[in-house]
Write an enzyme that holds these catalytic residues in place. Structure first.
Site, PDB file in Angstrom:
ATOM      1  N   SER A 226       3.091   7.925  22.962  1.00 41.28           N
ATOM      2  CA  SER A 226       2.893   8.011  21.519  1.00 41.28           C
ATOM      3  C   SER A 226       4.012   7.266  20.798  1.00 41.28           C
ATOM      4  O   SER A 226       4.213   6.081  21.043  1.00 41.28           O
ATOM      5  CB  SER A 226       2.796   9.481  21.092  1.00 41.28           C
ATOM      6  OG  SER A 226       2.284   9.589  19.765  1.00 41.28           O
TER       7      SER A 226
ATOM      8  N   GLU B  75      -3.903   2.356  23.246  1.00 33.41           N
ATOM      9  CA  GLU B  75      -4.533   3.635  22.944  1.00 33.41           C
ATOM     10  C   GLU B  75      -4.096   4.062  21.554  1.00 33.41           C
ATOM     11  O   GLU B  75      -3.128   3.524  21.011  1.00 33.41           O
ATOM     12  CB  GLU B  75      -4.137   4.691  23.982  1.00 33.41           C
ATOM     13  CG  GLU B  75      -2.668   5.074  24.003  1.00 33.41           C
ATOM     14  CD  GLU B  75      -2.276   6.186  23.043  1.00 33.41           C
ATOM     15  OE1 GLU B  75      -3.090   7.102  22.808  1.00 33.41           O
ATOM     16  OE2 GLU B  75      -1.154   6.123  22.507  1.00 33.41           O
TER      17      GLU B  75
ATOM     18  N   HIS C 255      -3.501   9.814  24.157  1.00 30.89           N
ATOM     19  CA  HIS C 255      -3.832  11.060  23.463  1.00 30.89           C
ATOM     20  C   HIS C 255      -5.190  11.570  23.939  1.00 30.89           C
ATOM     21  O   HIS C 255      -6.181  11.560  23.209  1.00 30.89           O
ATOM     22  CB  HIS C 255      -3.856  10.840  21.954  1.00 30.89           C
ATOM     23  CG  HIS C 255      -2.516  10.524  21.372  1.00 30.89           C
ATOM     24  ND1 HIS C 255      -1.981   9.242  21.379  1.00 30.89           N
ATOM     25  CD2 HIS C 255      -1.592  11.312  20.765  1.00 30.89           C
ATOM     26  CE1 HIS C 255      -0.790   9.270  20.794  1.00 30.89           C
ATOM     27  NE2 HIS C 255      -0.524  10.506  20.417  1.00 30.89           N
TER      28      HIS C 255
END
Length: 307
Positions: free
Chosen positions: A110, A208, A278
């Site tokens: 992330s 992503e 995620h």
């Protein structure tokens, strides 16, 4: 030069830091217990419990935690508690010689993407894009494969990601090889024009994201395209785009349309559907390790991330 960190042994100490936002304390406590079940000792960074707005302490405090964990000879891995926001703020404050001179496992995803790219550009050390403590392991319903990802840290294992994990779709046929680079799309774009700009030349680019509407994915992929990052890549891995659906507009392109607009014209082997990022499960992969993408056979094979 590529540097693979040493694998973990039972009894080793791992350092837990929060280089971005503060973790949820209850979830972090639960996740720390999981690390102990793996036979590891846990050292918490000084700033993990601190708060500075949406940050886990000041920039200086978070950098100090990272430096201390890499310099501590007892610590064999540095694991991030969670993402959120803030790693881009500290990238220029980090002494990358400390990391280069004390190579060890670095793990997160992330917002941690910015640090992965910075470490890659400055040291060549393999890092791990993998599930984090408060964000993933500390949840009530953790997928078994998410937890199993941590086994990569104990064994020099070759990964083979196929449809045994999740359905995969061939976007562009072909086979490509190269070192893996990438992560969260929103963070990758923020590296452009900085000293830590992502280098995709002859690499397998994986992307992503979460909660980004299609028009925002469109904007970010267009940015990567104009910066030459898609044409430079050897191949593309489209990972999980959780809840990236239209919300504000009655009429919208869908994610599949955007993929057709940006990925297909490049003609580079491309495969989508990987549960990386995620997602549940959240499969860890070693960034900087050599991989082979076979879009025809729907398979990704990655060399071990530890030595």
């Amino acid at each position: 030069m590529r540097v693979a960190p040493r694998k973990l042994e039972r009894g080793d100490a791992v350092g837990v830091i929060a280089p971005a936002s503060p973790p949820v304390a209850e979830r972090l406590d639960k996740a720390v217990e999981y690390l102990k079940e793996l036979g590891l000792r846990v050292k918490l960074g000084r700033a993990v419990g601190k708060r500075c707005g949406y940050l886990a302490g000041t920039d200086e405090e978070r950098v100090n935690d990272l430096h201390e964990m890499f310099q501590d000879p007892d610590v064999k891995a540095v694991i991030c508690a969670c993402g959120g926001y803030g790693t881009g703020r500290i990238a220029e404050r980090i002494d990358y010689d400390i990391i280069r001179n004390h190579p060890k496992i670095f793990w997160g995803y992330s917002d941690i993407t910015f640090l992965h790219i910075a470490i890659q550009q400055c040291t060549g050390m393999i890092t791990f894009h993998g599930p984090m403590l408060s964000s993933d392991i500390g949840k009530e319903d953790v997928h078994p494969l998410t937890k199993r990802s941590f086994q990569q840290l104990f064994h020099s294992m070759t990964l083979s990601l196929t449809e045994d994990v999740s359905p995969l779709e061939t976007i562009v046929k072909g086979k490509a090889k190269g070192r893996l680079i990438g992560g969260n799309l929103a963070l990758l774009v923020t590296t452009l024009g900085t000293p830590f700009e992502i280098d995709t030349r002859e690499k397998l680019l994986f992307i992503e994201d979460i909660d980004e509407e299609p028009y925002r994915i469109d904007r970010m992929l267009n940015h990567l395209k104009m910066a030459g990052k898609l044409s430079d890549a050897a191949g593309v891995l489209l990972c999980d785009f959780h809840d990236c659906i239209p919300k504000k507009r009655d009429e919208s392109l869908m994610l599949k349309d955007i993929i057709q607009d940006y990925i297909v014209p490049e003609g580079k082997p491309a495969l989508s559907g990987f549960k990386i990022g995620h997602s549940s499960p959240n499969i860890a992969i070693p960034i900087g390790a050599e991989g082979v993408l076979d879009a025809d056979k729907k398979q990704l094979v990655i060399e071990p991330g530890v030595s």
